[in-house]
Design a protein around this motif. Structure first.
Motif, PDB file in Angstrom:
ATOM      1  N   GLU A 144      19.022 -24.102  -7.533  1.00 54.10           N
ATOM      2  CA  GLU A 144      19.328 -22.746  -8.004  1.00 54.10           C
ATOM      3  C   GLU A 144      19.387 -22.762  -9.532  1.00 54.10           C
ATOM      4  O   GLU A 144      20.018 -23.621 -10.148  1.00 54.10           O
ATOM      5  CB  GLU A 144      20.671 -22.286  -7.422  1.00 54.10           C
ATOM      6  CG  GLU A 144      21.009 -20.834  -7.700  1.00 54.10           C
ATOM      7  CD  GLU A 144      19.964 -19.838  -7.199  1.00 54.10           C
ATOM      8  OE1 GLU A 144      19.755 -18.840  -7.889  1.00 54.10           O
ATOM      9  OE2 GLU A 144      19.347 -20.066  -6.135  1.00 54.10           O
ATOM     10  N   LEU A 145      18.685 -21.832 -10.130  1.00 47.56           N
ATOM     11  CA  LEU A 145      18.629 -21.783 -11.586  1.00 47.56           C
ATOM     12  C   LEU A 145      19.753 -20.901 -12.101  1.00 47.56           C
ATOM     13  O   LEU A 145      19.918 -19.771 -11.654  1.00 47.56           O
ATOM     14  CB  LEU A 145      17.270 -21.201 -11.989  1.00 47.56           C
ATOM     15  CG  LEU A 145      16.774 -21.472 -13.385  1.00 47.56           C
ATOM     16  CD1 LEU A 145      16.586 -22.949 -13.603  1.00 47.56           C
ATOM     17  CD2 LEU A 145      15.462 -20.749 -13.620  1.00 47.56           C
ATOM     18  N   GLN A 146      20.535 -21.460 -13.031  1.00 44.15           N
ATOM     19  CA  GLN A 146      21.583 -20.634 -13.634  1.00 44.15           C
ATOM     20  C   GLN A 146      21.094 -20.200 -14.997  1.00 44.15           C
ATOM     21  O   GLN A 146      20.962 -21.010 -15.906  1.00 44.15           O
ATOM     22  CB  GLN A 146      22.876 -21.445 -13.788  1.00 44.15           C
ATOM     23  CG  GLN A 146      23.525 -21.754 -12.453  1.00 44.15           C
ATOM     24  CD  GLN A 146      24.287 -23.051 -12.494  1.00 44.15           C
ATOM     25  OE1 GLN A 146      24.578 -23.593 -13.555  1.00 44.15           O
ATOM     26  NE2 GLN A 146      24.603 -23.562 -11.319  1.00 44.15           N
ATOM     27  N   ARG A 147      20.787 -18.928 -15.113  1.00 45.78           N
ATOM     28  CA  ARG A 147      20.283 -18.438 -16.389  1.00 45.78           C
ATOM     29  C   ARG A 147      21.346 -17.544 -17.008  1.00 45.78           C
ATOM     30  O   ARG A 147      21.831 -16.607 -16.370  1.00 45.78           O
ATOM     31  CB  ARG A 147      19.002 -17.637 -16.161  1.00 45.78           C
ATOM     32  CG  ARG A 147      17.999 -17.766 -17.274  1.00 45.78           C
ATOM     33  CD  ARG A 147      16.854 -16.845 -17.027  1.00 45.78           C
ATOM     34  NE  ARG A 147      16.012 -17.247 -15.910  1.00 45.78           N
ATOM     35  CZ  ARG A 147      14.973 -18.060 -16.030  1.00 45.78           C
ATOM     36  NH1 ARG A 147      14.675 -18.574 -17.190  1.00 45.78           N
ATOM     37  NH2 ARG A 147      14.233 -18.356 -14.983  1.00 45.78           N
TER      38      ARG A 147
ATOM     39  N   ASN B 289      18.761 -26.865 -15.346  1.00 48.80           N
ATOM     40  CA  ASN B 289      19.836 -25.986 -15.822  1.00 48.80           C
ATOM     41  C   ASN B 289      20.449 -26.453 -17.140  1.00 48.80           C
ATOM     42  O   ASN B 289      21.653 -26.318 -17.362  1.00 48.80           O
ATOM     43  CB  ASN B 289      20.943 -25.853 -14.754  1.00 48.80           C
ATOM     44  CG  ASN B 289      20.498 -24.943 -13.630  1.00 48.80           C
ATOM     45  OD1 ASN B 289      19.934 -23.877 -13.885  1.00 48.80           O
ATOM     46  ND2 ASN B 289      20.715 -25.365 -12.405  1.00 48.80           N
TER      47      ASN B 289
ATOM     48  N   ARG C 210      14.391 -15.751  -7.046  1.00 47.27           N
ATOM     49  CA  ARG C 210      13.733 -16.779  -7.860  1.00 47.27           C
ATOM     50  C   ARG C 210      12.329 -17.078  -7.330  1.00 47.27           C
ATOM     51  O   ARG C 210      11.375 -17.198  -8.089  1.00 47.27           O
ATOM     52  CB  ARG C 210      14.562 -18.062  -7.885  1.00 47.27           C
ATOM     53  CG  ARG C 210      13.987 -18.978  -8.943  1.00 47.27           C
ATOM     54  CD  ARG C 210      14.657 -20.259  -9.151  1.00 47.27           C
ATOM     55  NE  ARG C 210      13.902 -20.963 -10.192  1.00 47.27           N
ATOM     56  CZ  ARG C 210      13.844 -22.258 -10.293  1.00 47.27           C
ATOM     57  NH1 ARG C 210      14.499 -23.018  -9.485  1.00 47.27           N
ATOM     58  NH2 ARG C 210      13.126 -22.814 -11.251  1.00 47.27           N
TER      59      ARG C 210
ATOM     60  N   ASN D 227      14.716 -26.117 -14.838  1.00 48.68           N
ATOM     61  CA  ASN D 227      15.148 -26.417 -13.472  1.00 48.68           C
ATOM     62  C   ASN D 227      16.401 -27.289 -13.454  1.00 48.68           C
ATOM     63  O   ASN D 227      17.169 -27.262 -12.498  1.00 48.68           O
ATOM     64  CB  ASN D 227      14.040 -27.126 -12.695  1.00 48.68           C
ATOM     65  CG  ASN D 227      12.917 -26.175 -12.336  1.00 48.68           C
ATOM     66  OD1 ASN D 227      13.130 -24.972 -12.235  1.00 48.68           O
ATOM     67  ND2 ASN D 227      11.721 -26.703 -12.167  1.00 48.68           N
TER      68      ASN D 227
ATOM     69  N   CYS E 209      11.885 -31.029 -10.338  1.00 52.85           N
ATOM     70  CA  CYS E 209      13.187 -30.497  -9.919  1.00 52.85           C
ATOM     71  C   CYS E 209      13.183 -29.030  -9.529  1.00 52.85           C
ATOM     72  O   CYS E 209      14.210 -28.374  -9.585  1.00 52.85           O
ATOM     73  CB  CYS E 209      14.250 -30.727 -10.998  1.00 52.85           C
ATOM     74  SG  CYS E 209      14.575 -32.440 -11.297  1.00 52.85           S
ATOM     75  N   TYR E 210      12.034 -28.464  -9.136  1.00 50.65           N
ATOM     76  CA  TYR E 210      12.043 -27.086  -8.677  1.00 50.65           C
ATOM     77  C   TYR E 210      12.743 -27.036  -7.325  1.00 50.65           C
ATOM     78  O   TYR E 210      12.565 -27.920  -6.502  1.00 50.65           O
ATOM     79  CB  TYR E 210      10.627 -26.523  -8.534  1.00 50.65           C
ATOM     80  CG  TYR E 210      10.626 -25.090  -8.050  1.00 50.65           C
ATOM     81  CD1 TYR E 210      10.931 -24.063  -8.923  1.00 50.65           C
ATOM     82  CD2 TYR E 210      10.384 -24.777  -6.728  1.00 50.65           C
ATOM     83  CE1 TYR E 210      10.973 -22.747  -8.496  1.00 50.65           C
ATOM     84  CE2 TYR E 210      10.421 -23.466  -6.282  1.00 50.65           C
ATOM     85  CZ  TYR E 210      10.714 -22.456  -7.175  1.00 50.65           C
ATOM     86  OH  TYR E 210      10.762 -21.162  -6.741  1.00 50.65           O
TER      87      TYR E 210
ATOM     88  N   ASP F 276       5.819 -22.652 -21.941  1.00 55.13           N
ATOM     89  CA  ASP F 276       6.513 -22.362 -20.681  1.00 55.13           C
ATOM     90  C   ASP F 276       6.367 -23.510 -19.699  1.00 55.13           C
ATOM     91  O   ASP F 276       7.286 -23.810 -18.933  1.00 55.13           O
ATOM     92  CB  ASP F 276       5.939 -21.095 -20.032  1.00 55.13           C
ATOM     93  CG  ASP F 276       6.266 -19.866 -20.843  1.00 55.13           C
ATOM     94  OD1 ASP F 276       7.172 -19.951 -21.684  1.00 55.13           O
ATOM     95  OD2 ASP F 276       5.606 -18.837 -20.654  1.00 55.13           O
TER      96      ASP F 276
ATOM     97  N   ALA G  36       7.397 -16.194 -19.403  1.00 59.93           N
ATOM     98  CA  ALA G  36       8.597 -16.777 -18.788  1.00 59.93           C
ATOM     99  C   ALA G  36       9.771 -15.808 -18.880  1.00 59.93           C
ATOM    100  O   ALA G  36      10.551 -15.674 -17.934  1.00 59.93           O
ATOM    101  CB  ALA G  36       8.945 -18.083 -19.476  1.00 59.93           C
TER     102      ALA G  36
ATOM    103  N   ARG H  82       9.216 -13.082 -16.365  1.00 62.23           N
ATOM    104  CA  ARG H  82       9.506 -13.566 -15.017  1.00 62.23           C
ATOM    105  C   ARG H  82      11.027 -13.618 -14.788  1.00 62.23           C
ATOM    106  O   ARG H  82      11.529 -13.203 -13.750  1.00 62.23           O
ATOM    107  CB  ARG H  82       8.891 -14.959 -14.839  1.00 62.23           C
ATOM    108  CG  ARG H  82       8.785 -15.385 -13.410  1.00 62.23           C
ATOM    109  CD  ARG H  82       8.039 -16.684 -13.269  1.00 62.23           C
ATOM    110  NE  ARG H  82       8.673 -17.771 -13.961  1.00 62.23           N
ATOM    111  CZ  ARG H  82       8.093 -18.547 -14.863  1.00 62.23           C
ATOM    112  NH1 ARG H  82       6.842 -18.327 -15.191  1.00 62.23           N
ATOM    113  NH2 ARG H  82       8.732 -19.528 -15.441  1.00 62.23           N
TER     114      ARG H  82
END
Lengths: 251, 253
Positions: free
Chosen positions: B221-224, A109, B149, A107, B217-218, A99, B130, B133
């Motif tokens: 916006e995360l695209q999941r 994407n 997030r 992050n 890079c946190y 992880d 993960a 989460r």
């Protein structure tokens, strides 16, 4: 060597409390170089490194990555320059080894397939593939450092920046991390290593940049610059003191 | 194994392969159902969960050993209920006013709490942190004004950093003992000598962590993309629903 991947011009930085940390830094680092950034504690090494991917903003001057200013696209800068910090424990964010390595690619994407492929490749490269499901807390100091490197490698950076990568490691740990750094350089990555003791890595560097008081005080081939280090608070390797060539710690 | 309670155990059981959202929904259903269950239904549900845990790689004995402190807490719940609920005396001892009704209520409460803990354990040992989460993030997403997030990341970081803070505290304690803190007769001094440096180190770690997360890079916006549930997931959801219904009917009957 290739074209300049990092161009630093007139870079100065002052902390909010008024302390001047960097003064008029000018550096050009070509792609594929192995740069050793040396200096005593407080010389400004870590502050300089944090400007390379936009973690700190210059008070004046600028940093360009492959021709574009860092501030123009921070996401690009952070993908291009992978940074391994001194304290591995406080940069590991994942509950498992896998992880943690996936954190950066997620992050960005990237598609799940690419994330998985990159994580697997990075773990293989640093020899942690068999520990993918372990808790990072249970790893040794050297393994944590390798995990931090894997977390950066999975983001496919062109430049890998390591801040004091040998801190708190035993001899075997130093050799292990050094061998990975050398292998990454041989694989085409640009390497910037910041240290206060140059002996461990000097034999592999193609360039030595010496910092003191927030300035670059010497810059050139290691064999030429190494003679000046002791005047700026960095220990001169014993081999040089005896008039010998510095041998690799991997020999 | 006891030390790894509530942590993911890799495996290839059918439970490991289920979508985490299904497992979260099942946990919710089991927890709500447990509120209405009687003794027989509760015993059945507990046995089923122990069997499922065994299937996921956690033998019943290891599970109970790992939960020993929790079981002790449940034993206290049973005793306090038995001692404080009025009713038919359980034992012919005048100074021990335990009642049969109190014991029954205590066992029921403890059984329900154990059921929820076992269901939670089943979820966490069969789901990657993960993925868990991400599922929490998915569940929070429709709720307005909740930074889903950030909330999910906070949960993850909490899990990750508790052992780090504990080991820092242990290091500090050793350093203080080496300087004879145990001889100090002022408890406040002992407390501040440990608490303040620990707090300072924790904030320092948090600062470094922020820089390290930004460097990776946190913040964006995360695209999941969540795959739609498969036949196996729907079947599992239906099975859990049927089981809960059957247990409720058994309790009513």
């Amino acid at each position: 060597m290739g074209e300049d991947i990092i161009t630093i011009s007139g870079l100065s930085h002052r902390y909010p409390d008024g302390r001047q940390s960097l003064s008029q830094i000018d550096l050009r680092i070509p792609a594929g170089a192995f740069v050793l950034l040396a200096g005593a504690n407080g010389a400004g090494k870590s502050t300089l490194l944090k400007h390379l991917n936009g973690l700190l903003t210059p008070t004046s001057g600028e940093v360009r990555l492959a021709g574009r200013p860092v501030g123009e696209d921070l996401r690009r800068a952070r993908q291009l320059v992978g940074m391994v910090f001194q304290d591995a424990d406080s940069q590991i964010v994942g509950e498992t080894v896998y992880d943690d390595v996936a954190f950066g690619p997620e992050n960005l994407n990237w598609p799940a397939v690419k994330v998985e492929a990159n994580v697997t490749r990075a773990l293989e490269l640093v020899g942690l593939i068999g520990m993918a499901e372990r808790s990072p807390h249970l790893l040794s100091g050297g393994e944590k450092r390798r995990l931090a490197i894997a977390g950066v490698l999975a983001m496919e950076p062109a430049v890998i920046v390591l801040d004091e990568p040998f801190a708190n490691l035993d001899y075997a740990g130093v050799r292990d991390i050094l061998s990975h750094i050398v292998a990454l350089h041989a694989g085409g990555s640009t390497i910037v290593v910041s240290v206060h003791d140059i002996e461990k890595v000097l034999a592999h560097a193609t360039r030595l940049v010496l910092m003191a008081g927030g300035r670059v005080v010497a810059d050139g081939p290691p064999a030429v610059v190494a003679g000046e280090v002791e005047a700026h608070g960095v220990r001169l390797p014993t081999a040089i003191r005896l008039g010998l060539e510095v041998a690799s710690w991997l020999a | 194994m006891a030390g790894l309670i509530f942590s993911f155990q890799p495996g290839a059981s059918p439970l490991h392969r289920l979508d985490v959202r299904v497992k979260l929904a099942a946990l919710l259903a089991v927890s709500l159902t447990s509120l209405q269950l009687g003794h027989a239904a509760l015993a059945l549900a507990l046995s089923a969960l122990l069997l499922l845990l065994a299937r996921a790689g956690w033998p019943p004995l290891s599970t109970l050993v790992a939960l020993r402190w929790y079981l002790l807490l449940l034993a206290i719940v049973v005793c306090s209920q038995a001692l404080t609920t009025a009713g038919e005396p359980l034992l012919p001892i005048s100074w021990l006013p335990a009642s049969r009704q109190g014991l029954e209520v205590g066992l029921l409460s403890a059984g329900r709490l154990l059921l929820v803990a076992l269901a939670g354990l089943l979820l966490t040992v069969t789901s990657r942190p993960a993925a868990l989460r991400a599922a929490v993030e998915w569940l929070l997403r429709p709720i307005p004004l909740v930074p889903h997030r950030q909330a999910a990341t906070m949960v993850g970081l909490l899990v990750r950093f508790i052992p780090v803070i504990l080991s820092q505290a242990a290091e500090l304690k050793e350093a203080l003992r080496a300087r004879a803190i145990e001889e100090s007769r002022r408890p406040l001094r002992r407390l501040t000598a440990l608490g303040l440096p620990l707090l300072r180190r924790t904030f320092l770690t948090a600062d470094r962590l922020t820089a390290a997360m930004e460097a990776r890079c946190y913040g964006a916006e995360l695209q999941r993309d969540w795959p739609s549930l498969g036949t196996r997931d729907w079947a599992a959801l239906a099975l859990v629903g049927c089981c809960c219904l059957a247990l409720l009917l058994l309790s009513l009957w």
